[in-house]
Design an enzyme around this catalytic site. Sequence first.
Site: not given
Length: 330
Positions: A155, A232-234, A258, A263, A295-297
């Site tokens: 990624i 966009t990872s964790r 994201d 979360e 969290h939609q990536a």
Amino acid sequence: MKTAVYSARRYDKTMLAQANFDADHELRFLEDRLSRETAILAEGCAAVCVFVNDTVDAEVLGILAQQGTRLVATRSTGYNHVDAAAARRLGIAVVRVTDYSPNSVAEFAVGLLLAVNRKIARASVRTREGNFDLDGLMGFDLHGKTVGVIGTGKIGTIFARIMAGFGCTLVGYDRYPTPAFEALGGRYIGVDELLACSDVVSLHCPLLEETHHIVNAAALARVKRGCVLVNTSRGGLVDTEAAVQALKSGQLGGLAIDVYEQEASLFFQDLSSTIITDDVIQRLVSFPNVIVTGHQAFFTVEAIGQIMRTTIDSIGAFERGEELVNRIPD
């Protein structure tokens, strides 16, 4: 094989059922997250299928084992939500999705960067209200800027390739350097140097003990003033409280995330009619230079399709006693 599917949303049910059409496993879809209280719902199921915000700790695994569960299949690449040591001790195999459209996350990261830099969300809201004033919407050219990529796996490298197309200078940090990143013109440097020289920092590394809060108060004090941070990872990679302070001081010029370290109690559900008691997330979304998505990536047709097919294949391989190619490493 009888499988309890936790955290099942409408798209999970539809696409997992499609992937299961020929395999014909007995899938028990549950909207509840897996927890100590809901583990009983998997009674009689040889496998459970979970997602990133399910609780798969030693206590939950113990309950599952007593009920006959012998396989945990997580619909994700990361598996930090699973107590791997406890699973091994209890004789429960754990499989993940080692590969799914890495383009989905990399492209979304670029989208978040553009949105926060060029104030796209704010501009859209304004024009819907008939306000076409440009004041407060100025961004900066990405061309010629230095982009730091922490984590240059699949990624991270795709993200870097896209940023190279913008004409950016690439620097990276990874314990395991890859020639693919260097082939893009990327240069590996230490974390401190990366933070100090980058106009944009994007996180693409797994959440491990050594990467937890890799972006903390000390790291943020070293970033180039006005830097934009993308994650966009964790969520646990970023100390959110420290990020809030860096935003308030202007040390961070923008934040696009994201994922969020708390979360689990928020994402993947509609809370629009409730009072959100998480003060940190409320402060974050109040900043004009912050974008938070839920969290939609990973959420594309291609990625979800691959996740579901891989999950069904792993369940089938376990049932047939075959080698589990997607088993988490020891």
